[in-house]
Design a protein around this motif. Structure first.
Motif, PDB file in Angstrom:
ATOM      1  N   HIS A 102      17.305 -39.258 -27.208  1.00 38.40           N
ATOM      2  CA  HIS A 102      17.659 -40.189 -26.133  1.00 38.40           C
ATOM      3  C   HIS A 102      16.766 -41.425 -26.229  1.00 38.40           C
ATOM      4  CE1 HIS A 102      18.031 -41.930 -22.157  1.00 38.40           C
ATOM      5  NE2 HIS A 102      19.203 -41.330 -22.108  1.00 38.40           N
ATOM      6  N   GLU A 174      24.833 -44.805 -26.791  1.00 40.73           N
ATOM      7  CA  GLU A 174      24.289 -45.309 -25.536  1.00 40.73           C
ATOM      8  C   GLU A 174      23.582 -46.640 -25.783  1.00 40.73           C
ATOM      9  OE1 GLU A 174      23.627 -41.922 -22.536  1.00 40.73           O
ATOM     10  OE2 GLU A 174      21.866 -41.991 -23.803  1.00 40.73           O
ATOM     11  N   ALA A 178      22.462 -50.859 -21.381  1.00 45.54           N
ATOM     12  CA  ALA A 178      23.391 -50.397 -20.333  1.00 45.54           C
ATOM     13  C   ALA A 178      22.854 -49.181 -19.579  1.00 45.54           C
ATOM     14  CB  ALA A 178      24.746 -50.049 -20.961  1.00 45.54           C
ATOM     15  N   GLY A 180      20.952 -47.165 -17.064  1.00 47.48           N
ATOM     16  CA  GLY A 180      20.241 -47.295 -15.797  1.00 47.48           C
ATOM     17  C   GLY A 180      20.183 -48.712 -15.256  1.00 47.48           C
ATOM     18  N   SER A 220      25.344 -46.400 -17.633  1.00 49.65           N
ATOM     19  CA  SER A 220      25.949 -46.846 -16.369  1.00 49.65           C
ATOM     20  C   SER A 220      27.417 -46.437 -16.225  1.00 49.65           C
ATOM     21  CB  SER A 220      25.783 -48.361 -16.182  1.00 49.65           C
ATOM     22  OG  SER A 220      24.395 -48.695 -16.134  1.00 49.65           O
ATOM     23  N   MET A 221      27.782 -45.305 -16.819  1.00 43.41           N
ATOM     24  CA  MET A 221      29.138 -44.801 -16.569  1.00 43.41           C
ATOM     25  C   MET A 221      29.149 -44.215 -15.163  1.00 43.41           C
ATOM     26  SD  MET A 221      31.500 -41.957 -18.528  1.00 43.41           S
ATOM     27  CE  MET A 221      32.180 -42.740 -19.945  1.00 43.41           C
ATOM     28  N   LEU A 239      27.972 -39.438 -21.442  1.00 49.51           N
ATOM     29  CA  LEU A 239      26.654 -38.876 -21.151  1.00 49.51           C
ATOM     30  C   LEU A 239      26.163 -39.686 -19.963  1.00 49.51           C
ATOM     31  CD1 LEU A 239      24.326 -36.978 -21.756  1.00 49.51           C
ATOM     32  CD2 LEU A 239      23.530 -38.545 -23.519  1.00 49.51           C
ATOM     33  N   ILE A 240      26.056 -39.011 -18.837  1.00 44.77           N
ATOM     34  CA  ILE A 240      25.903 -39.720 -17.565  1.00 44.77           C
ATOM     35  C   ILE A 240      24.550 -39.425 -16.949  1.00 44.77           C
ATOM     36  CG2 ILE A 240      26.850 -39.880 -15.225  1.00 44.77           C
ATOM     37  CD1 ILE A 240      29.309 -38.734 -17.571  1.00 44.77           C
ATOM     38  N   GLY A 241      23.820 -40.470 -16.623  1.00 42.30           N
ATOM     39  CA  GLY A 241      22.516 -40.307 -15.998  1.00 42.30           C
ATOM     40  C   GLY A 241      22.632 -40.343 -14.486  1.00 42.30           C
ATOM     41  N   GLY A 242      22.420 -41.511 -13.918  1.00 44.30           N
ATOM     42  CA  GLY A 242      22.369 -41.663 -12.460  1.00 44.30           C
ATOM     43  C   GLY A 242      23.534 -41.015 -11.724  1.00 44.30           C
TER      44      GLY A 242
HETATM   45  P1  PGA Z   1      22.749 -43.937 -16.808  1.00 48.49           P
HETATM   46  O1  PGA Z   1      21.996 -43.105 -17.954  1.00 48.49           O
HETATM   47  O2  PGA Z   1      24.107 -43.304 -16.636  1.00 48.49           O
HETATM   48  O3  PGA Z   1      21.876 -43.757 -15.586  1.00 48.49           O
HETATM   49  O4  PGA Z   1      22.839 -45.341 -17.259  1.00 48.49           O
HETATM   50  C1  PGA Z   1      22.682 -42.652 -19.086  1.00 48.49           C
HETATM   51  C2  PGA Z   1      21.747 -41.936 -20.007  1.00 48.49           C
HETATM   52  O5  PGA Z   1      20.580 -42.352 -20.100  1.00 48.49           O
HETATM   53  O6  PGA Z   1      22.115 -40.940 -20.652  1.00 48.49           O
END
Ligand code: PGA
Length: 258
Positions: A102, A174, A178, A180, A220-221, A239-242
């Protein structure tokens, strides 16, 4: 060939064990059971909590369509590697996937293309499925280096793997700018890189592997933009963070992938 969509949540350093179990409980309710298509016709659904949270999450997810992954894996079987976990330890949790390389690991913890490759091989050796992350920095995009950076990271990260290994590997594109930031890549920008990455997979492993490998978009998806991204021919998931930290948002992204 139709690729099954794949939605993974990267919880990063968020959620204690109790909070993580509660999130998965809510997610199970929102996704519904097998009858709703979550595990039959829907996408693969994976959550990647912090290590200490993962056992509680795995226990709560057991018997559901939600699979669990780690956010890292060390390449050695054991030894003097303070703060790291081996494949065997991760299988104890148990997890089935491992996020590798990552951009936050690359940026803050000295991850290199070489260590990404070692970790990927270790995951395969342990019987874990790697989610190998690649993606360019903003400065690299602005310098017109997006493809060359992604090509270098993909070739190095997947070096030495066989076509057989690739049946369990998932690649995540990723763009670092983009992640976060709320600045999602446009559908066209993301599709363009995904198609390019698939061409690299074709060159490395042949057309059948390139056609079968899932390539996720991350950065930022969210529930609002997921459908547009997931409609692109070479975007096979996210792959989704927030947005993976709220059950309603993550469930909406899973729904968009159906
Ligand atoms: P985000 O993170 O959705 O918060 O932008 C994605 C990631 O870091 O995998």
């Amino acid at each position: 060939m139709a690729r099954r969509k794949f939605i993974a949540g990267n919880w990063k350093m968020n959620k204690t064990a109790a909070e993580g179990a509660a999130l998965v409980k809510e997610l199970k309710e929102k996704l519904g059971g097998c009858a709703s298509g979550c595990c039959c016709s829907g996408p693969d659904v994976v959550v990647c909590p912090p290590f200490t949270t993962a056992p509680a999450v795995a226990a709560e997810a057991k018997g559901s369509c939600i699979q669990v992954g780690s956010q890292n894996i060390h390449w050695a079987d054991n030894g003097a590697f303070t703060g790291e976990l081996s494949g065997a330890m991760l299988k104890d949790i148990p997890v089935t996937y491992a996020i590798i390389g990552h951009s936050e690991r690359r940026q803050y913890f000295g991850e290199t293309d070489d260590t990404v490759n070692k970790r990927t091989k270790a995951a395969l050796k342990a019987g874990l499925k790697p989610i190998v992350c690649i993606g360019e920095l903003l400065a690299e995009r602005e310098a017109g280096q997006t493809n060359s950076v992604c090509e270098r990271q993909a070739r190095a990260g997947l070096a030495g793997l066989t076509a057989d290994d690739m049946t369990t590997v998932v690649v995540a594109y990723e763009p670092v700018w983009a992640i976060g930031t709320g600045k999602v890549a446009s559908n066209e920008q993301a599709q363009e890189v995904h198609a390019f990455v698939r061409s690299i997979l074709k060159d490395l492993f042949g057309a059948a592997v390139a056609d079968a490998t899932r390539i996720l978009y991350g950065g930022s998806m969210n529930a609002a933009n997921a459908a547009g991204l997931l409609a692109q021919p070479d975007i096979d998931g996210g792959l989704i963070g927030g947005a993976s930290l709220k059950a309603a948002d993550f469930a909406a992204i899973v729904a968009a992938a159906k």
